[in-house]
Design a protein around this motif. Structure first.
Motif, PDB file in Angstrom:
ATOM      1  N   ARG A 172       0.746  -1.147   0.099  1.00  0.00           N
ATOM      2  CA  ARG A 172      -0.051   0.067  -0.216  1.00  0.00           C
ATOM      3  C   ARG A 172       0.888   1.227   0.105  1.00  0.00           C
ATOM      4  N   VAL A 173       0.539   2.012  -0.945  1.00  0.00           N
ATOM      5  CA  VAL A 173       1.393   3.380  -1.108  1.00  0.00           C
ATOM      6  C   VAL A 173       0.333   4.382  -0.590  1.00  0.00           C
ATOM      7  N   VAL A 174       1.038   5.127   0.445  1.00  0.00           N
ATOM      8  CA  VAL A 174       0.241   6.008   1.195  1.00  0.00           C
ATOM      9  C   VAL A 174       0.896   7.523   1.080  1.00  0.00           C
ATOM     10  N   SER A 175       0.379   8.565   1.229  1.00  0.00           N
ATOM     11  CA  SER A 175       0.792   9.760   1.567  1.00  0.00           C
ATOM     12  C   SER A 175      -0.568  10.839   1.801  1.00  0.00           C
ATOM     13  N   TYR A 176       0.066  12.012   2.050  1.00  0.00           N
ATOM     14  CA  TYR A 176      -1.084  13.201   2.363  1.00  0.00           C
ATOM     15  C   TYR A 176      -0.711  13.978   1.172  1.00  0.00           C
ATOM     16  N   VAL A 177      -1.773  14.272   0.457  1.00  0.00           N
ATOM     17  CA  VAL A 177      -1.509  15.008  -0.833  1.00  0.00           C
ATOM     18  C   VAL A 177      -2.683  16.361  -0.784  1.00  0.00           C
ATOM     19  N   GLY A 178      -3.277  16.852   0.190  1.00  0.00           N
ATOM     20  CA  GLY A 178      -3.765  17.744   0.234  1.00  0.00           C
ATOM     21  C   GLY A 178      -3.376  18.875   0.372  1.00  0.00           C
ATOM     22  N   THR A 179      -4.193  20.276   0.670  1.00  0.00           N
ATOM     23  CA  THR A 179      -3.442  21.472   0.771  1.00  0.00           C
ATOM     24  C   THR A 179      -3.667  22.011   2.277  1.00  0.00           C
ATOM     25  N   ARG A 180      -3.983  21.228   3.146  1.00  0.00           N
ATOM     26  CA  ARG A 180      -3.851  21.577   4.522  1.00  0.00           C
ATOM     27  C   ARG A 180      -2.966  20.817   5.354  1.00  0.00           C
ATOM     28  N   PRO A 181      -1.508  20.703   5.176  1.00  0.00           N
ATOM     29  CA  PRO A 181      -0.893  19.813   5.815  1.00  0.00           C
ATOM     30  C   PRO A 181      -0.829  19.978   7.116  1.00  0.00           C
ATOM     31  N   PHE A 182      -0.821  18.584   7.949  1.00  0.00           N
ATOM     32  CA  PHE A 182      -0.610  18.450   9.393  1.00  0.00           C
ATOM     33  C   PHE A 182      -1.784  19.124  10.239  1.00  0.00           C
ATOM     34  N   THR A 183      -2.887  19.099   9.445  1.00  0.00           N
ATOM     35  CA  THR A 183      -4.093  19.355  10.209  1.00  0.00           C
ATOM     36  C   THR A 183      -5.190  18.228  10.622  1.00  0.00           C
ATOM     37  N   GLY A 184      -4.540  17.087  10.490  1.00  0.00           N
ATOM     38  CA  GLY A 184      -5.533  15.799  10.446  1.00  0.00           C
ATOM     39  C   GLY A 184      -6.360  15.445   9.588  1.00  0.00           C
ATOM     40  N   GLU A 185      -6.263  16.150   8.398  1.00  0.00           N
ATOM     41  CA  GLU A 185      -7.003  15.561   7.192  1.00  0.00           C
ATOM     42  C   GLU A 185      -6.481  14.108   6.816  1.00  0.00           C
ATOM     43  N   ALA A 186      -7.239  13.396   6.011  1.00  0.00           N
ATOM     44  CA  ALA A 186      -7.185  11.896   5.654  1.00  0.00           C
ATOM     45  C   ALA A 186      -5.873  11.909   4.820  1.00  0.00           C
ATOM     46  N   ILE A 187      -5.386  10.804   5.118  1.00  0.00           N
ATOM     47  CA  ILE A 187      -4.331  10.309   3.905  1.00  0.00           C
ATOM     48  C   ILE A 187      -4.900   9.739   2.753  1.00  0.00           C
ATOM     49  N   THR A 188      -4.067   9.575   1.940  1.00  0.00           N
ATOM     50  CA  THR A 188      -4.559   9.079   0.712  1.00  0.00           C
ATOM     51  C   THR A 188      -3.539   7.841   0.115  1.00  0.00           C
ATOM     52  N   GLU A 189      -4.450   6.662  -0.314  1.00  0.00           N
ATOM     53  CA  GLU A 189      -3.772   5.486  -0.908  1.00  0.00           C
ATOM     54  C   GLU A 189      -3.627   6.067  -2.561  1.00  0.00           C
ATOM     55  N   GLN A 190      -2.429   5.894  -2.688  1.00  0.00           N
ATOM     56  CA  GLN A 190      -2.095   6.360  -4.251  1.00  0.00           C
ATOM     57  C   GLN A 190      -2.714   5.299  -5.044  1.00  0.00           C
ATOM     58  N   PRO A 191      -3.392   5.440  -6.220  1.00  0.00           N
ATOM     59  CA  PRO A 191      -4.010   4.686  -7.246  1.00  0.00           C
ATOM     60  C   PRO A 191      -2.799   3.726  -7.938  1.00  0.00           C
ATOM     61  N   LYS A 192      -3.090   2.823  -8.309  1.00  0.00           N
ATOM     62  CA  LYS A 192      -2.070   1.960  -9.160  1.00  0.00           C
ATOM     63  C   LYS A 192      -1.868   2.509 -10.522  1.00  0.00           C
ATOM     64  N   SER A 193      -0.553   2.457 -11.144  1.00  0.00           N
ATOM     65  CA  SER A 193      -0.535   2.902 -12.501  1.00  0.00           C
ATOM     66  C   SER A 193      -1.344   2.145 -13.573  1.00  0.00           C
ATOM     67  N   LYS A 194      -2.064   3.102 -14.672  1.00  0.00           N
ATOM     68  CA  LYS A 194      -2.806   2.406 -15.565  1.00  0.00           C
ATOM     69  C   LYS A 194      -2.071   2.315 -16.846  1.00  0.00           C
ATOM     70  N   THR A 195      -0.457   2.170 -16.753  1.00  0.00           N
ATOM     71  CA  THR A 195       0.458   1.937 -18.018  1.00  0.00           C
ATOM     72  C   THR A 195       1.167   0.640 -17.500  1.00  0.00           C
ATOM     73  N   LYS A 196       2.081   0.588 -18.371  1.00  0.00           N
ATOM     74  CA  LYS A 196       3.090  -0.818 -18.306  1.00  0.00           C
ATOM     75  C   LYS A 196       4.020  -0.277 -17.089  1.00  0.00           C
ATOM     76  N   HIS A 197       4.281   0.902 -17.098  1.00  0.00           N
ATOM     77  CA  HIS A 197       5.163   1.495 -16.123  1.00  0.00           C
ATOM     78  C   HIS A 197       4.666   1.570 -14.792  1.00  0.00           C
ATOM     79  N   PRO A 198       5.177   0.626 -13.674  1.00  0.00           N
ATOM     80  CA  PRO A 198       4.401   0.632 -12.384  1.00  0.00           C
ATOM     81  C   PRO A 198       4.223   1.805 -11.426  1.00  0.00           C
ATOM     82  N   TRP A 199       5.094   3.043 -11.786  1.00  0.00           N
ATOM     83  CA  TRP A 199       5.221   4.109 -10.953  1.00  0.00           C
ATOM     84  C   TRP A 199       4.304   5.147 -11.311  1.00  0.00           C
ATOM     85  N   VAL A 200       3.764   5.841 -10.179  1.00  0.00           N
ATOM     86  CA  VAL A 200       2.867   7.041 -10.259  1.00  0.00           C
ATOM     87  C   VAL A 200       3.363   8.165  -9.480  1.00  0.00           C
ATOM     88  N   TYR A 201       3.035   9.283  -9.561  1.00  0.00           N
ATOM     89  CA  TYR A 201       3.633  10.413  -9.121  1.00  0.00           C
ATOM     90  C   TYR A 201       2.570  11.337  -8.311  1.00  0.00           C
TER      91      TYR A 201
END
Length: 376
Positions: free
Chosen positions: A188-217
């Motif tokens: 599971r690849v997780v991070s916080y990607v919102g605009t209010r860091p360190f305010t307790g908002e939910a983290i996000t699990e990054q979606p899987k790549s839709k291409t042959k390349h397995p990495w996302v950004y």
């Protein structure tokens, strides 16, 4: 005896379980730091890369399937493709260009450690890295890594020192700060990607790549991302100076097995110009534990390191800035300024690193520079 028994009990807490052979690269020669909470190990037979990281009594989290995994330094520059000593990269690796990495090359030739110190509190290694796409070609540079433990995290400082015979000024390339590969249990690849860091908002699990390349950004606006198992535990990467992250999972989730092919990947990213003689430093932290532990440590690091708004002073380096367009610029070392000289026909731009801050914390901007025009 009433004195000796407590002392022996305390001593026992300072050592994690000895790793089994299948947790390490084949032929590993290890150097460890252990604080009784976590243990980290570098392999002196493979460039001093981090090949082992485990909680007390636990198994290794780091993947060692081949010499392109581990937690290691890796850099990119021109030319693309990169050839040397009559060798050319395979079609699969042509896009990499100049790519020295810490552990070794794609042909299983290890990078050579040329210096090593470990006093039990701090560990330092210097290596001559290998060009990943070529067979047994050492790079014209050295890598240094300094490690120390604090709580359940590893504090790492890394340095590239270039000594390339090719003095061409190549364009900035996207870098890995660092390249981190974990085992198949941490899918599971997780991070916080919102605009209010360190305010307790939910983290996000990054979606899987839709291409042959397995990495996302994604933009890790709290400066951390993590590879977690189903119980929300695993390994976190904190990049105090970066919010641009990449990663993903390749293969099928499976056991915590270091020599299995399935792997999770993380890296902080940024474009950098790597001059032929540059000395380039960066730092990061690896955190072992729950997602709450990882996020809490990231908040501590960010509070200590990151100003409310960006402040760039080019006293000794480019501060992550790079150039685009046609013209010339002063190379390394940087001496108090970015010296750009357009050709007069095409714009030459200086571009800042990708940066995030709250607008209310930076209501005004200040720039200091000079413009010189030469007449003929």
């Amino acid at each position: 005896m009433r004195v000796l028994l407590p002392l022996l009990a305390c001593a026992a807490l300072t050592f994690a379980a000895e790793p089994t052979a299948d947790e390490l690269p084949v032929g590993a020669k290890m150097s460890y730091l252990d604080n009784g909470i976590i243990r980290v190990g570098v392999d002196l037979n493979h460039g001093g890369a981090i090949v082992y990281l485990a909680p007390k009594g636990g198994r290794n989290l780091i993947n060692n399937y081949d010499l392109g995994r581990q937690v290691q330094m890796s850099f990119y520059s021109g030319p693309v493709p990169y050839t040397e000593k009559g060798q050319s990269p395979s079609e699969h690796w042509k896009h990499l260009g100049w790519n020295p990495i810490q552990t070794g090359d794609d042909f299983k030739n290890p990078s050579k450690v040329i210096a090593h110190e470990n006093d039990g509190n701090k560990l330092h290694v210097t290596c001559i890295p290998m060009q990943w796409p070529l067979n047994n070609v050492p790079a014209e540079c050295t890598f240094d890594s300094w490690l120390e433990l604090e709580g359940s995290w590893v504090k790492v400082r890394s340095r590239l020192t270039n000594g390339r015979s090719d003095h061409t000024r190549y364009a900035a390339r996207q870098q890995e700060f660092p390249a981190l590969y974990a085992n198949g249990a941490f899918f599971r690849v997780v991070s916080y990607v919102g605009t209010r860091p360190f305010t307790g908002e939910a983290i996000t699990e990054q979606p899987k790549s839709k291409t042959k390349h397995p990495w996302v950004y994604w933009e890790a606006t709290e400066h951390w991302s993590a590879l977690l198992n189903a119980a929300d535990e695993g390994i976190g990467l904190i990049t105090p100076a970066l919010t641009d992250h990449t990663g993903g999972f390749a293969g099928q989730p499976g056991p915590n097995a270091s020599r299995a092919n399935a792997t999770g990947y993380l890296a902080g990213q940024g474009k950098e110009i790597l001059d032929h003689n540059i000395r380039y430093d960066y730092d990061y932290e690896l955190v072992v534990g729950s997602v709450n532990t990882i996020r809490s440590r990231a908040q501590e690091v960010t509070a200590m390191r990151k100003p409310p708004a960006p402040r760039w002073r080019f006293t000794a380096d480019r501060q992550g800035w790079f150039y685009a367009g046609v013209g010339t610029y002063a190379g390394w070392p940087i001496r108090g300024e970015l010296d750009l000289r357009p050709d007069g026909k095409t714009p030459l731009r200086a571009l800042s690193p990708l940066t995030f801050w709250q607008a209310e914390q930076a209501s005004t901007r200040h720039h200091r520079g000079s413009l010189q025009r030469r007449w003929r």
